[in-house]
Motif scaffolding. Structure first.
Motif, short mmCIF file in Angstrom:
data_model
loop_
_atom_site.label_atom_id
_atom_site.label_comp_id
_atom_site.label_asym_id
_atom_site.label_seq_id
_atom_site.Cartn_x
_atom_site.Cartn_y
_atom_site.Cartn_z
N SER A 24 87.58 3.44 48.20
CA SER A 24 87.49 4.23 46.97
C SER A 24 88.27 3.56 45.84
O SER A 24 87.81 3.52 44.69
CB SER A 24 88.03 5.64 47.23
N LEU A 25 89.45 3.02 46.16
CA LEU A 25 90.23 2.30 45.15
C LEU A 25 89.49 1.06 44.65
O LEU A 25 89.42 0.81 43.44
CB LEU A 25 91.59 1.91 45.73
N PHE A 26 88.91 0.30 45.54
CA PHE A 26 88.23 -0.92 45.13
C PHE A 26 86.91 -0.62 44.42
O PHE A 26 86.48 -1.41 43.56
CB PHE A 26 87.98 -1.82 46.35
N LEU A 68 83.54 -10.68 43.23
CA LEU A 68 83.28 -11.22 44.57
C LEU A 68 84.35 -10.75 45.56
O LEU A 68 84.02 -10.35 46.69
CB LEU A 68 83.25 -12.75 44.50
N LEU A 69 85.62 -10.80 45.16
CA LEU A 69 86.69 -10.35 46.05
C LEU A 69 86.54 -8.87 46.39
O LEU A 69 86.69 -8.46 47.54
CB LEU A 69 88.04 -10.62 45.38
N ILE A 70 86.22 -8.08 45.37
CA ILE A 70 86.08 -6.63 45.59
C ILE A 70 84.88 -6.33 46.48
O ILE A 70 84.94 -5.48 47.37
CB ILE A 70 85.96 -5.92 44.23
N GLN A 71 83.79 -7.06 46.29
CA GLN A 71 82.61 -6.82 47.10
C GLN A 71 82.86 -7.14 48.57
O GLN A 71 82.36 -6.45 49.47
CB GLN A 71 81.43 -7.65 46.58
N ARG A 72 83.63 -8.17 48.85
CA ARG A 72 83.94 -8.52 50.24
C ARG A 72 84.79 -7.44 50.91
O ARG A 72 84.62 -7.16 52.10
CB ARG A 72 84.67 -9.86 50.28
N VAL A 73 85.66 -6.81 50.13
CA VAL A 73 86.44 -5.70 50.69
C VAL A 73 85.55 -4.50 50.95
O VAL A 73 85.66 -3.82 51.98
CB VAL A 73 87.60 -5.33 49.76
N LEU A 74 84.64 -4.23 50.04
CA LEU A 74 83.74 -3.08 50.21
C LEU A 74 82.78 -3.29 51.36
O LEU A 74 82.23 -2.31 51.89
CB LEU A 74 82.96 -2.83 48.91
N PRO A 99 97.50 -7.95 37.51
CA PRO A 99 98.30 -7.05 38.35
C PRO A 99 97.52 -5.78 38.67
O PRO A 99 96.70 -5.29 37.86
CB PRO A 99 99.54 -6.77 37.50
N ILE A 100 97.79 -5.24 39.84
CA ILE A 100 97.05 -4.05 40.28
C ILE A 100 97.75 -2.77 39.85
O ILE A 100 97.15 -1.69 39.96
CB ILE A 100 96.89 -4.06 41.81
N ALA A 101 98.99 -2.84 39.35
CA ALA A 101 99.75 -1.63 39.05
C ALA A 101 99.06 -0.73 38.03
O ALA A 101 98.95 0.49 38.26
CB ALA A 101 101.16 -2.01 38.58
N PRO A 102 98.58 -1.24 36.87
CA PRO A 102 97.93 -0.33 35.92
C PRO A 102 96.67 0.33 36.50
O PRO A 102 96.43 1.53 36.28
CB PRO A 102 97.60 -1.23 34.73
N THR A 103 95.86 -0.45 37.21
CA THR A 103 94.64 0.12 37.80
C THR A 103 94.98 1.12 38.89
O THR A 103 94.30 2.15 39.04
CB THR A 103 93.76 -1.01 38.37
N LEU A 104 96.00 0.84 39.68
CA LEU A 104 96.39 1.75 40.75
C LEU A 104 96.87 3.09 40.20
O LEU A 104 96.52 4.15 40.72
CB LEU A 104 97.49 1.10 41.59
N GLN A 105 97.64 3.04 39.12
CA GLN A 105 98.09 4.29 38.51
C GLN A 105 96.93 5.07 37.90
O GLN A 105 96.85 6.29 38.04
CB GLN A 105 99.15 4.01 37.45
N ALA A 106 96.03 4.37 37.24
CA ALA A 106 94.87 5.05 36.64
C ALA A 106 93.96 5.63 37.70
O ALA A 106 93.29 6.65 37.47
CB ALA A 106 94.10 4.07 35.76
N PHE A 107 93.92 5.01 38.86
CA PHE A 107 93.07 5.52 39.95
C PHE A 107 93.52 6.92 40.37
O PHE A 107 92.70 7.80 40.63
CB PHE A 107 93.11 4.56 41.13
N PHE A 108 94.84 7.13 40.43
CA PHE A 108 95.34 8.43 40.86
C PHE A 108 95.37 9.44 39.72
O PHE A 108 95.00 10.62 39.91
CB PHE A 108 96.75 8.27 41.45
N THR A 109 95.79 9.02 38.54
CA THR A 109 95.95 9.98 37.44
C THR A 109 94.64 10.30 36.73
O THR A 109 94.43 11.44 36.29
CB THR A 109 96.97 9.44 36.43
N GLU A 110 93.77 9.31 36.58
CA GLU A 110 92.52 9.51 35.85
C GLU A 110 91.35 9.79 36.79
O GLU A 110 90.65 10.79 36.63
CB GLU A 110 92.22 8.29 34.98
N ARG A 111 91.14 8.89 37.76
CA ARG A 111 89.96 9.01 38.59
C ARG A 111 90.02 10.22 39.53
O ARG A 111 89.13 11.09 39.52
CB ARG A 111 89.75 7.73 39.40
#
Length: 375
Positions: free
Chosen positions: A89-91, A103-109, A3-15
């Protein structure tokens, strides 16, 4: 599934908030971009944002979202690229947290930003600015506020965000009158104020009767004006000013046009582009190139004279407002030709030497009519 929810929250609060210490405006812009993306995916797949997986955000989905911004929401190419920057930036952050989706992330970038047409900036002439500033009704409280706000924007060239974030204590009147603001990159700058603007702001501050930390331009309830409110008030006054100045009907007037108008007035007054960049809070002088291209008075002059005062054939000097600095006369200079004359229209090679009664050289030659110099 990841799930992307934990990473999405950490992206805003931590990163963004802790590691990068991004400004609240940057965080809000990234938040809006991700919110639009999640809403698009939910509408397309029916999956709630809390249950989304990284496989639901592949390159095809991101590309479809970017096309949705332009085709259905009517966003410009610049806005599309700004949204893509937030997604990338998120990816980029997710690539370190989830290497199993590399691989999925690299294609988005790898999705590139879209090229766009760079149009000539829109600005207001002197009569158009006068008509716009005369449009607010001085008998109404909102009219006096809008007149002070628009006059300050035209004279200082503040961005709309800088204008709405001003407080009462950011204005200094009297000797050394100026306005302090914080621009992009948290860079603070001070812009001087002329006498008419001081009189308007002084009268508005007395009527506003706010404390030091209160917003300078506010609503009747004391809340700070938003960017949309400033744009709406400017559009209203532009429509009223078009009755006295019909040329305003042919221009799309938004708050940034006032910034362009300030820059063009400085440029046409002969102010150096370096000073204009500092005045407007640009990161470099190259940002002022758009104003040079839009100034037809500079283009009308054609190529300027060289260091000896010679102009190219077919060009004549024209009159232009602004200071002119005389070129110092060239004295005590003797030109010696070296080698054969190059074919026209290319210039000949010239050796510049100080004038001297006797010149001793074995390689220098006088013009073709003179014999070689000897010791």
């Amino acid at each position: 599934m990841t799930p992307i929810a934990p990473t999405l929250q950490a992206f805003f609060t931590e990163r963004l908030a802790r590691q990068c210490q991004a400004s609240p405006r940057t965080i809000a812009a990234y938040r809006d971009a991700i919110r639009l993306l999640l809403g698009f995916v939910q509408q397309r797949t029916g999956t709630a944002p809390a249950k989304l997986d990284w496989n639901d955000l592949n390159a095809d989905v991101i590309s479809a979202f970017l096309n949705h911004l332009e085709d259905e929401r009517g966003n410009s190419t610049r806005t599309r690229n700004v949204r893509l920057t937030a997604i990338r930036s998120l990816f980029s952050y997710a690539a370190l947290q989830h290497p199993e989706h590399a691989l999925l992330i690299q294609r988005v970038l790898d999705i590139p930003p879209k090229r766009f047409d760079k149009r000539t900036v829109t600005f207001l002439t002197g009569p158009e600015v006068d008509a716009l500033l005369a449009a607010p009704d001085p008998k109404r409280w909102e009219g006096r506020r809008d007149k002070a706000m628009l006059t300050l924007a035209v004279q200082t060239g503040l961005r709309v965000t800088e204008l709405t974030s001003l407080n009462c204590d950011d204005i200094t009147l009297g000797e050394g009158a100026a306005v302090r603001c914080e621009g992009k990159g948290r860079k603070q700058r001070t812009v001087p104020l002329d006498r008419p603007v001081q009189n308007l702001l002084g009268a508005w501050l007395n009527e506003r009767a706010g404390r030091r930390g209160d917003p300078l331009f506010c609503t009747r309830t004391g809340r700070r004006l938003s960017r949309d409110a400033v744009a709406q008030r400017l559009s209203t006054h532009a429509q009223a000013a078009a009755r006295a100045c019909p040329s305003l009907l042919d221009k799309s007037i938004h708050p940034h046009v006032l910034r362009h108008s300030c820059a063009m007035s400085l440029l046409q007054a002969g102010v150096d582009t370096t000073v204009i960049a500092l005045w407007l809070g640009y990161a470099g002088v190259r940002s002022t190139d758009a104003y040079v291209h839009a100034d037809m008075t500079i283009k009308g002059e054609g190529p300027g004279p060289d260091r000896y005062g010679h102009r190219p054939p077919g060009t004549l000097p024209t009159q232009r407002q602004g200071p002119r600095f005389p070129r110092p006369p060239v004295r005590g200079i003797q030109k010696l030709w070296i080698g054969p004359k190059l074919p026209s229209p290319g210039p000949s090679r010239v050796l510049i030497l100080p004038a001297c009664p006797s010149i001793s050289t074995s390689t220098s030659r006088c013009p073709a009519t003179s014999p070689p110099l000897r010791k």
